[in-house]
Design a protein around this motif. Structure first.
Motif, PDB file in Angstrom:
ATOM      1  N   GLY A   1       0.796  -1.225   0.000  1.00  0.00           N
ATOM      2  CA  GLY A   1       0.000   0.000   0.000  1.00  0.00           C
ATOM      3  C   GLY A   1       0.825   1.270   0.000  1.00  0.00           C
ATOM      4  O   GLY A   1       0.287   2.356  -0.220  1.00  0.00           O
ATOM      5  N   HIS A   2       2.140   1.159   0.236  1.00  0.00           N
ATOM      6  CA  HIS A   2       3.018   2.326   0.220  1.00  0.00           C
ATOM      7  C   HIS A   2       3.609   2.531  -1.168  1.00  0.00           C
ATOM      8  O   HIS A   2       3.577   1.642  -2.013  1.00  0.00           O
ATOM      9  N   ASN A   3       4.161   3.726  -1.373  1.00  0.00           N
ATOM     10  CA  ASN A   3       4.863   4.029  -2.619  1.00  0.00           C
ATOM     11  C   ASN A   3       6.338   3.679  -2.465  1.00  0.00           C
ATOM     12  O   ASN A   3       6.893   3.743  -1.362  1.00  0.00           O
ATOM     13  N   VAL A   4       6.995   3.357  -3.563  1.00  0.00           N
ATOM     14  CA  VAL A   4       8.407   3.005  -3.514  1.00  0.00           C
ATOM     15  C   VAL A   4       9.098   3.545  -4.761  1.00  0.00           C
ATOM     16  O   VAL A   4       8.557   3.473  -5.866  1.00  0.00           O
ATOM     17  N   THR A   5      10.291   4.110  -4.575  1.00  0.00           N
ATOM     18  CA  THR A   5      11.086   4.622  -5.691  1.00  0.00           C
ATOM     19  C   THR A   5      12.157   3.603  -6.066  1.00  0.00           C
ATOM     20  O   THR A   5      12.962   3.213  -5.221  1.00  0.00           O
ATOM     21  N   LEU A   6      12.155   3.176  -7.314  1.00  0.00           N
ATOM     22  CA  LEU A   6      13.148   2.230  -7.813  1.00  0.00           C
ATOM     23  C   LEU A   6      14.285   3.028  -8.442  1.00  0.00           C
ATOM     24  O   LEU A   6      14.086   3.711  -9.445  1.00  0.00           O
TER      25      LEU A   6
ATOM     26  N   PHE B   1       7.635   0.359 -17.462  1.00  0.00           N
ATOM     27  CA  PHE B   1       7.666   1.767 -17.882  1.00  0.00           C
ATOM     28  C   PHE B   1       8.704   1.941 -18.978  1.00  0.00           C
ATOM     29  O   PHE B   1       9.862   1.555 -18.827  1.00  0.00           O
ATOM     30  N   LEU B   2       8.298   2.557 -20.078  1.00  0.00           N
ATOM     31  CA  LEU B   2       9.193   2.823 -21.201  1.00  0.00           C
ATOM     32  C   LEU B   2       9.213   4.318 -21.479  1.00  0.00           C
ATOM     33  O   LEU B   2       8.156   4.949 -21.610  1.00  0.00           O
ATOM     34  N   PHE B   3      10.420   4.881 -21.563  1.00  0.00           N
ATOM     35  CA  PHE B   3      10.610   6.284 -21.938  1.00  0.00           C
ATOM     36  C   PHE B   3      11.408   6.305 -23.233  1.00  0.00           C
ATOM     37  O   PHE B   3      12.475   5.692 -23.320  1.00  0.00           O
ATOM     38  N   SER B   4      10.889   7.015 -24.237  1.00  0.00           N
ATOM     39  CA  SER B   4      11.565   7.064 -25.538  1.00  0.00           C
ATOM     40  C   SER B   4      11.541   8.484 -26.082  1.00  0.00           C
ATOM     41  O   SER B   4      10.550   8.933 -26.658  1.00  0.00           O
TER      42      SER B   4
ATOM     43  N   SER C   1       5.456   6.733 -12.088  1.00  0.00           N
ATOM     44  CA  SER C   1       5.780   8.121 -12.412  1.00  0.00           C
ATOM     45  C   SER C   1       7.287   8.326 -12.326  1.00  0.00           C
ATOM     46  O   SER C   1       8.015   7.492 -11.785  1.00  0.00           O
ATOM     47  N   PHE C   2       7.758   9.447 -12.872  1.00  0.00           N
ATOM     48  CA  PHE C   2       9.183   9.779 -12.820  1.00  0.00           C
ATOM     49  C   PHE C   2       9.314  11.292 -12.755  1.00  0.00           C
ATOM     50  O   PHE C   2       8.352  12.027 -13.004  1.00  0.00           O
ATOM     51  N   VAL C   3      10.499  11.767 -12.401  1.00  0.00           N
ATOM     52  CA  VAL C   3      10.767  13.207 -12.323  1.00  0.00           C
ATOM     53  C   VAL C   3      11.509  13.629 -13.580  1.00  0.00           C
ATOM     54  O   VAL C   3      12.682  13.293 -13.769  1.00  0.00           O
ATOM     55  N   GLU C   4      10.821  14.334 -14.454  1.00  0.00           N
ATOM     56  CA  GLU C   4      11.403  14.695 -15.755  1.00  0.00           C
ATOM     57  C   GLU C   4      12.656  15.548 -15.606  1.00  0.00           C
ATOM     58  O   GLU C   4      13.599  15.418 -16.372  1.00  0.00           O
ATOM     59  N   GLY C   5      12.680  16.420 -14.586  1.00  0.00           N
ATOM     60  CA  GLY C   5      13.839  17.286 -14.393  1.00  0.00           C
ATOM     61  C   GLY C   5      15.109  16.541 -14.058  1.00  0.00           C
ATOM     62  O   GLY C   5      16.215  17.062 -14.236  1.00  0.00           O
TER      63      GLY C   5
ATOM     64  N   VAL D   1      12.124   5.580 -11.132  1.00  0.00           N
ATOM     65  CA  VAL D   1      10.671   5.681 -11.226  1.00  0.00           C
ATOM     66  C   VAL D   1      10.057   5.359  -9.865  1.00  0.00           C
ATOM     67  O   VAL D   1      10.653   4.649  -9.049  1.00  0.00           O
ATOM     68  N   THR D   2       8.872   5.909  -9.628  1.00  0.00           N
ATOM     69  CA  THR D   2       8.150   5.659  -8.387  1.00  0.00           C
ATOM     70  C   THR D   2       6.922   4.809  -8.672  1.00  0.00           C
ATOM     71  O   THR D   2       6.106   5.153  -9.537  1.00  0.00           O
ATOM     72  N   LEU D   3       6.798   3.702  -7.963  1.00  0.00           N
ATOM     73  CA  LEU D   3       5.654   2.803  -8.089  1.00  0.00           C
ATOM     74  C   LEU D   3       4.724   3.066  -6.913  1.00  0.00           C
ATOM     75  O   LEU D   3       5.122   2.921  -5.752  1.00  0.00           O
ATOM     76  N   SER D   4       3.502   3.478  -7.191  1.00  0.00           N
ATOM     77  CA  SER D   4       2.560   3.815  -6.128  1.00  0.00           C
ATOM     78  C   SER D   4       1.722   2.605  -5.727  1.00  0.00           C
ATOM     79  O   SER D   4       1.526   1.678  -6.508  1.00  0.00           O
ATOM     80  N   ASN D   5       1.253   2.643  -4.463  1.00  0.00           N
ATOM     81  CA  ASN D   5       0.340   1.621  -3.946  1.00  0.00           C
ATOM     82  C   ASN D   5       0.883   0.204  -4.198  1.00  0.00           C
ATOM     83  O   ASN D   5       0.283  -0.613  -4.898  1.00  0.00           O
TER      84      ASN D   5
END
Length: 331
Positions: free
Chosen positions: A37-42, A68-71, A92-96, A105-109
């Motif tokens: 149930g928590h969020n985690v940043t990979l 997650f794919l970023f292109s 989600s991710f931080v574009e900056g 990336v952050t995986l929620s819940n």
């Protein structure tokens, strides 16, 4: 009954696969444990920290499910399709942070089914790079971590990005940037003796998710290692990055050459400007003199009434005109 050689080959393939998996994880593997149930940043950062805003990185779970794919600006949260349903709307991710080579990336819940081995692969960098995260999602109890930098906590500050800015009268300017952190981190510069350095107040900003981005600059007057530290006391998180300042930056010869080359460049530019203006002035005078000579020559060559030249002209009458126009034809 399959031939004996078949089983031999099968065993070799399995062993090679296991060996390659083990070596693949190697030193690039990070083990995380998060409560359901928590969020985690990979975490996933290129060792070179080069800008990946116009590059490609691909997160997969157990080397099968597309997480997650970023292109090159497109990703699963906007125009790209193909994300596994298990992760839809949860990544989600931080574009900056992309300009610092940070593809975390952050995986929620977090769910129990999320437990497994995640890979972050950069297919277009040389040499190719892959980072691995082994995630364990547990039920109940306090959240624990096997990471010393606790990067699995939501909003834990990533490794600071340090860089050289300029050489000024105050000394060598260094800058430290920390992005995507919550709660707000304390950022500090230290010298090689772990002594805090005086610095102008940090600049803070927040992104759409409320995470803090911090920039802190400092001026140093000696060569050596300087460390930028980000602390989040509320979650017991601390992470740093070291920047080495070379002694050549403080060389007087370097400064003299820099100033002399600047003065020389300015002198050359000014010289060319003056030469250009002088050339235009001389050219203008020449043109004016030439036009004056041409005008005098034309006046001397043109026939004048009452002069001997006019008597040497033949006068013809144009009968085709009622006005009997005169036409002067030079002899």
């Amino acid at each position: 009954m399959k031939p004996e050689w078949f089983w031999t080959v099968a065993v070799v393939v399995v062993l090679l696969g296991a060996a390659s998996l083990g070596s693949a994880e190697g030193k690039n593997v990070t083990s995380l444990e998060v409560r359901e149930g928590h969020n985690v940043t990979l975490p996933c950062v290129l060792p070179t920290k080069e800008d990946i805003s116009d590059n490609v990185f691909d997160w997969k779970k157990d080397n099968q499910k597309e997480m997650f794919l970023f292109s090159r600006g497109d990703h699963y949260n906007n125009r790209l399709t193909g994300q596994d349903q298990q992760f839809s709307g949860r990544v989600s991710f931080v574009e900056g942070q992309l300009r610092f080579g940070d593809a975390s990336v952050t995986l929620s819940n977090a769910k129990m089914a999320d437990s497994g081995l995640f890979s972050c692969h950069f297919p277009h960098v040389e040499p190719r790079y892959t980072a691995y995260v082994r995630l364990s999602v547990i039920k109940g109890g306090p959240q624990r971590s096997t990471l010393t930098n606790r990067s699995e906590i939501k909003g834990a500050a990533p490794r600071p990005h340090t860089k050289f800015v300029d050489v000024t009268e105050k000394g060598v300017e260094l800058r430290c940037e920390v992005g995507g952190a919550y709660p707000q981190p304390e950022v500090e510069w230290q010298d090689s003796k772990e002594k805090a350095l005086p610095a102008a107040g940090p600049m803070f900003s927040t992104d759409s998710e409320g995470r803090y981005h911090v920039i802190l600059s400092v001026y140093v007057t000696a060569s050596g290692n300087y460390t930028c530290i980000a602390r989040q006391k509320d979650i017991g998180h601390k992470i740093d990055d070291v920047f080495y300042v070379h002694e050549n930056l403080f060389s007087k010869d370097t400064c003299t050459v820099h100033v002399s080359s600047t003065v020389m460049t300015a002198g050359l530019v000014l010289g060319w400007v003056v030469a250009g203006i002088l050339a235009l002035y001389i050219f203008g005078k020449w043109i004016k003199k030439r036009l004056s000579k041409e005008s005098s020559r034309q006046e001397a060559d043109s026939p004048q009434a009452g002069t001997p030249e006019s008597s040497n002209s033949l006068i013809q009458i144009d009968d085709r005109s009622d006005d009997k126009k005169l036409k002067y034809v030079a002899c």
